[in-house]
Design a protein around this motif. Structure first.
Motif, PDB file in Angstrom:
ATOM      1  N   LYS A 111       2.236  -3.560  -5.723  1.00 39.17           N
ATOM      2  CA  LYS A 111       0.794  -3.542  -5.461  1.00 39.17           C
ATOM      3  C   LYS A 111       0.274  -4.841  -4.852  1.00 39.17           C
ATOM      4  O   LYS A 111      -0.935  -4.991  -4.674  1.00 39.17           O
ATOM      5  CB  LYS A 111       0.004  -3.278  -6.759  1.00 39.17           C
ATOM      6  N   PRO A 132       2.886  -4.093   1.316  1.00 40.28           N
ATOM      7  CA  PRO A 132       2.629  -2.694   0.977  1.00 40.28           C
ATOM      8  C   PRO A 132       1.497  -2.115   1.818  1.00 40.28           C
ATOM      9  O   PRO A 132       0.410  -2.669   1.875  1.00 40.28           O
ATOM     10  CB  PRO A 132       2.228  -2.747  -0.501  1.00 40.28           C
ATOM     11  N   GLY A 133       1.795  -1.025   2.496  1.00 39.06           N
ATOM     12  CA  GLY A 133       0.760  -0.290   3.217  1.00 39.06           C
ATOM     13  C   GLY A 133       0.307   0.851   2.335  1.00 39.06           C
ATOM     14  O   GLY A 133       0.542   0.853   1.134  1.00 39.06           O
ATOM     15  N   VAL A 134      -0.338   1.826   2.940  1.00 36.21           N
ATOM     16  CA  VAL A 134      -0.846   2.945   2.137  1.00 36.21           C
ATOM     17  C   VAL A 134       0.308   3.791   1.607  1.00 36.21           C
ATOM     18  O   VAL A 134       0.399   4.046   0.411  1.00 36.21           O
ATOM     19  CB  VAL A 134      -1.827   3.798   2.963  1.00 36.21           C
ATOM     20  N   ASN A 135       1.215   4.192   2.500  1.00 34.96           N
ATOM     21  CA  ASN A 135       2.300   5.085   2.081  1.00 34.96           C
ATOM     22  C   ASN A 135       3.693   4.497   2.166  1.00 34.96           C
ATOM     23  O   ASN A 135       4.664   5.177   1.857  1.00 34.96           O
ATOM     24  CB  ASN A 135       2.267   6.369   2.914  1.00 34.96           C
ATOM     25  N   PRO A 153       6.242   2.443  -4.143  1.00 36.57           N
ATOM     26  CA  PRO A 153       4.827   2.515  -4.504  1.00 36.57           C
ATOM     27  C   PRO A 153       4.438   1.700  -5.724  1.00 36.57           C
ATOM     28  O   PRO A 153       3.254   1.572  -6.025  1.00 36.57           O
ATOM     29  CB  PRO A 153       4.601   4.017  -4.761  1.00 36.57           C
ATOM     30  N   TRP A 154       5.429   1.126  -6.426  1.00 38.51           N
ATOM     31  CA  TRP A 154       5.086   0.314  -7.593  1.00 38.51           C
ATOM     32  C   TRP A 154       4.695  -1.114  -7.192  1.00 38.51           C
ATOM     33  O   TRP A 154       4.235  -1.889  -8.010  1.00 38.51           O
ATOM     34  CB  TRP A 154       6.258   0.270  -8.585  1.00 38.51           C
ATOM     35  N   TYR A 186     -10.187   5.640   3.459  1.00 36.30           N
ATOM     36  CA  TYR A 186      -8.925   6.360   3.570  1.00 36.30           C
ATOM     37  C   TYR A 186      -8.659   6.834   4.997  1.00 36.30           C
ATOM     38  O   TYR A 186      -7.577   6.674   5.538  1.00 36.30           O
ATOM     39  CB  TYR A 186      -8.921   7.538   2.589  1.00 36.30           C
ATOM     40  N   GLN A 216      -6.989  -0.782   3.469  1.00 36.92           N
ATOM     41  CA  GLN A 216      -6.559  -0.979   2.088  1.00 36.92           C
ATOM     42  C   GLN A 216      -6.768  -2.424   1.669  1.00 36.92           C
ATOM     43  O   GLN A 216      -6.219  -3.343   2.286  1.00 36.92           O
ATOM     44  CB  GLN A 216      -5.079  -0.615   2.006  1.00 36.92           C
TER      45      GLN A 216
END
Lengths: 337, 338
Positions: A211, A228-231, A208-209, A86, A91
Motif C-alpha cells: 500500500k 503500486p498502481g490501481v491494479n 495488492p498487499w 476511479y 490514486q
C-alpha cells in the motif's frame, strides 16, 4: 474574419491530452483538434507507473518546475477526492523515498501532504540507507486517465485525427496555432537533436498487499522503485541514456527483480503480469514556450515537450501554462485584426 | 505423583485461541497442546473483522496492559510484514487518517509509526465536520489468511485440532490439566460471565483497489464511527457499535448508513464493486480483558483469555504472551508445592 480559433495539439500522451482539454476548458470559440500517431494504450505515458514525484529537477528550471509540479499535485488532489477518481485512475498513495542526503528540504515539500524526514529508528528497517523522506503523493493509472481525457475531449466537441506527421508543414495551413506535445517525436518532427531517449525498463506484478510506494536511489545511481498502481505494482527501474530500444532486456529485468526483492521480500509471492520498456523524452530543459525560431510556417507554434521522467508529475501545470501561451497568441491575433 | 508435562487444551480458534495455542507450543515444547473449537476460519468472529491494529472498545482494561499487549502485537506484526511470507501470513503496512469530533491524545500515538496531527488545511480539505485528525502508519491483518497460517504452524509442531462443541469448560478438565478459555463472546455462557456483552459491528466489503489509505471517523458516540480500511483484496467499510445486540443478520439501514458515511469521506467509493456484507459480535467486557488463572482441584486450572471487545487483532499476540506467563507461574507454584 469571424470564425472560431483553430488549434491543433500534436501528441496524445498525458501532455497532449491534458493540454488539449485545458485549451477546450479555458478558451471560448476555439476548435481543438488532436493529431497523433499513437493513442492510449500505446503512448509512452501508458507504460509509465504514473508516479507524481519531482525529484530529479533540472537546476535551471527549479522554480518553474516546482510550480508546475504543485499545480499538478493540487489538480490530482481535487480529482482523487471527487467521484471521478476511479474513472480517471487517480490514486492517493504515501511512501518512502530513500535518497542522497539533502541539506535543505526541496522547495515543493512544504506543499506536499505529510512530507517529513525519516527518523533514525525508521531507517533501521531499511539497512544501508542513511537518509530518506516520507510523503503523500499519487500514482495514476495512465490508461484510465488518458481514456477519460479523450472521452471528455470528444464530448466537448474536440476533433481527433490519427496520423503520423513528418513535419509541421503538413498541417500548417489548417490551424492558427499548433501546440507541439510530441515528446520524443519532436526529434524527428522538429529536427530537435536535444531531445534524447532515457530508457526505462519495468516489471508489472500483482501484489495488492503493498500500500506504499518505495523509491530508492543508491550510490551507484541505480534507481529501484516499487510503485503500486490501481491494479498492479510497477517494479523498476533503469535510466539508460541514448538507449532507444523498447525491447525488454533480461539483464535489466533480473537486476530490477533482485533489487526490489531485497527492499521488499514479500514480492517473492507476487505474480508477474508483464514487462515493458519505454523511452523517457529527456531534454536538458523542458521546452514550454512560443516558438520564435522555426521559419516558414504560417501557424504559430507553442512547444510543450521534453518532460523526461516527470510527465505525470508536471502535466497539468504545463497544460495550464501552454494554454496561457495559446491565449496570448489569440489576444495578439485579435489585436492585429 | 510422577511429575509429567501438563496437557493443555486451548478452547476457541479465533485469533485469540490460535495465537495462544501457538505461543504456548513455542514456550512449552514438551507439552501436548490440543486446540478445540466448534468454529474455525473462515467462520470465526475474527474472520469478519477488519483486521486493523488500533486499541479500540476495550472496556475497562487498564491502560498499562493495553499498551503492553498492543505494543507487543504491533511489533510482532511489523516484523512479519518484512518476511518473504508476508502475503501468505496476511499482514501489511498501511497509512492513513483518523478523525475525531474532539481533540485527542491517545496512548497508542507512541506505538504507531510516523504519527502526526493533521494541519487545519488538511482537516478542511478532507473532513470538515471533524474537529481533530491524525495521520499514522499501522498494520492490517488479512484474518482469513492469518488464522490458517497460525493453524498450520500449530499443526507443524504436532498440535492436535479437534472440532467439537463444549457445554461446560470444567468437563474438559477431566481430560486436560490446563484449559485456556479463548471463547470470546461464548464466554458469556461458558464462563458464566454476564459482563461479556456483544457490541455488534456490521461491515461491507468492496473492491476499490485505488484506495490505499485508511480513513476513520469517530464521532460523539461509538455508533457514529465510520471507517474505510484497505485490506489485501477488498476494502472494508464500516461500521456500527450496537451494545447488547446479538443479531448477526445484515441490517439494511446499517448498510445504508455505512455506505453514506464512507462516501462522505471518499466520494469515489460510489464506483466500488460490492463484494459482501457481514455482521459480527465484538466480545466486549466492561471490566476489561480477562486474563486470569482459575485453579481447580488436583492441580488443574483454567486460564481465561477473553473479553477483547473490538481489539482482538490489536492485542492478540501480547495477550497470548500473558497467558504463557500465567501458565508458567502456575506450573512453577504447583511444582514447588510437590
Amino acid at each position: 474574419m469571424d470564425r472560431n480559433f483553430r488549434v491543433a495539439v500534436v501528441g496524445a500522451g498525458a501532455t497532449g491530452l491534458s493540454t488539449a482539454l485545458c485549451i477546450q476548458n479555458r478558451i471560448q470559440n476555439c476548435d481543438v483538434t488532436i493529431i497523433a500517431e499513437k493513442f492510449s494504450p500505446s503512448t509512452t505515458s501508458d507504460g509509465s507507473a504514473g508516479l507524481w514525484t519531482p525529484f530529479i529537477v533540472p537546476d535551471k528550471q527549479k522554480e518553474i518546475v516546482t510550480r508546475w509540479a504543485l499545480q499538478t499535485y493540487r489538480y490530482l488532489w481535487d480529482m482523487f477526492h471527487s467521484e471521478a477518481a476511479y474513472q480517471y485512475g487517480v490514486q492517493l498513495i504515501s511512501g518512502f523515498n530513500f535518497c542522497q542526503e539533502m541539506k535543505n528540504e526541496p522547495p515543493w515539500s512544504k506543499n506536499v501532504v505529510g512530507f517529513r524526514r525519516l527518523g533514525k529508528e525508521e531507517l533501521k528497517d531499511y539497512p544501508g540507507r542513511e537518509f530518506g523522506v516520507f510523503y503523500t503523493a499519487f500514482t495514476i493509472d495512465v490508461p484510465s486517465l488518458l481514456s477519460s481525457f479523450l472521452r471528455k475531449f470528444r464530448e466537448q466537441g474536440g476533433f481527433v485525427i490519427a496520423k503520423k506527421l513528418k513535419s509541421l508543414q503538413e498541417i500548417d495551413s489548417s490551424y492558427d496555432v499548433i501546440v507541439n506535445c510530441s515528446g520524443l517525436g519532436a526529434a524527428e518532427l522538429l529536427d530537435d537533436a536535444t531531445i534524447k531517449p532515457k530508457r526505462g525498463q519495468v516489471i508489472r506484478v500483482k501484489a495488492p498487499w503493498i500500500k506504499h510506494f518505495y523509491i530508492d536511489i543508491d550510490k551507484s545511481d541505480d534507481v529501484t522503485y516499487i510503485l503500486p498502481g490501481v491494479n498492479s505494482v510497477v517494479l523498476g527501474g533503469t535510466s539508460q541514456d541514448g538507449n532507444n530500444s523498447t525491447e525488454d532486456n533480461q539483464a535489466d529485468i533480473d537486476g530490477i527483480r533482485e533489487r526490489c526483492l531485497k527492499l521488499m521480500p514479500s514480492l517473492r509471492d507476487s505474480k508477474v503480469q508483464g514487462t515493458w520498456a519505454g523511452l523517457r523524452p529527456y531534454r536538458e530543459t523542458l521546452r514550454l514556450e512560443i516558438d520564435k525560431v522555426t521559419a516558414g510556417l504560417k501557424a504559430k507554434i507553442v512547444h510543450n515537450y521534453g518532460h523526461g521522467g516527470s510527465g505525470l508529475t508536471l502535466f497539468w501545470g504545463c497544460a495550464e501554462d501552454a494554454t496561457n501561451l495559446v491565449l496570448d497568441l489569440l489576444k495578439s491575433r485579435k489585436a492585429r485584426l | 505423583m510422577a511429575a509429567r508435562e501438563p496437557s493443555i487444551c486451548v478452547l476457541g480458534a479465533g485469533v485469540i485461541g490460535l495465537s495462544s495455542a501457538v505461543r504456548i507450543q513455542d514456550k512449552f515444547p514438551r507439552c501436548d497442546v490440543t486446540l478445540l473449537a466448534d468454529r474455525f476460519s473462515p467462520d470465526t468472529t475474527s474472520d469478519g473483522s477488519g483486521g486493523f491494529w488500533l486499541p479500540h472498545l476495550v472496556g475497562g482494561t487498564n491502560q498499562d496492559s493495553i499498551s503492553k499487549w498492543s505494543a507487543s502485537t504491533l511489533d510482532y506484526m511489523i516484523s512479519l510484514t518484512k518476511s518473504p511470507l508476508a502475503n501468505q501470513i496476511g499482514v501489511h503496512l498501511v497509512s492513513g487518517y483518523s478523525f475525531f469530533s474532539e481533540p485527542q491524545c491517545p496512548e497508542w500515538r507512541k506505538l504507531v509509526l510516523g504519527y502526526r496531527e493533521v494541519t487545519d488545511k488538511e482537516l478542511k480539505l478532507l473532513l470538515p465536520k471533524a474537529k481533530f485528525g491524525v495521520f499514522y502508519t499501522t498494520v492490517m491483518i488479512n484474518v482469513k489468511a492469518y488464522l490458517p497460517w497460525l493453524i498450520s504452524r500449530f499443526k507443524q509442531k504436532n498440535g492436535k485440532v479437534i472440532q467439537s462443541r463444549v457445554d461446560k469448560i470444567e468437563d474438559l478438565l477431566q481430560k486436560y490439566d490446563i484449559v485456556v478459555n479463548c471463547t470470546g463472546i461464548g464466554a458469556n455462557k461458558l464462563a458464566n460471565d454476564s459482563d461479556v456483552i456483544p457490541i455488534r459491528g456490521q461491515v461491507t466489503r468492496v473492491k476499490a483497489p485505488w484506495i490505499k489509505h485508511f480513513m476513520t471517523y469517530e464521532g460523539s458516540d461509538e455508533h457514529c464511527e465510520k471507517y474505510i480500511l484497505p485490506g489485501t483484496d477488498t476494502v472494508v467499510l464500516g461500521g456500527t457499535g450496537q451494545r447488547g445486540d446479538w443479531n448477526t443478520q445484515i441490517d439494511d439501514r446499517d448498510q445504508q448508513m455505512i455506505w453514506d458515511g464512507c462516501l462522505e469521506m471518499i466520494p469515489s467509493l460510489k464506483h466500488a464493486e460490492m463484494i459482501r456484507h457481514w455482521a459480527g459480535l465484538r466480545p466486549h467486557r466492561s471490566s476489561g480483558v480477562r486474563i486470569e488463572t482459575e485453579k481447580f482441584s488436583g492441580g488443574k486450572m483454567v486460564v481465561h483469555n477473553y473479553g477483547h471487545g473490538g481489539a482482538g487483532v490489536t492485542l492478540h499476540w501480547g495477550c497470548a504472551g500473558q497467558v504463557v506467563e500465567e501458565i508458567r507461574a502456575a506450573i512453577k507454584s504447583t511444582v514447588s508445592r510437590l
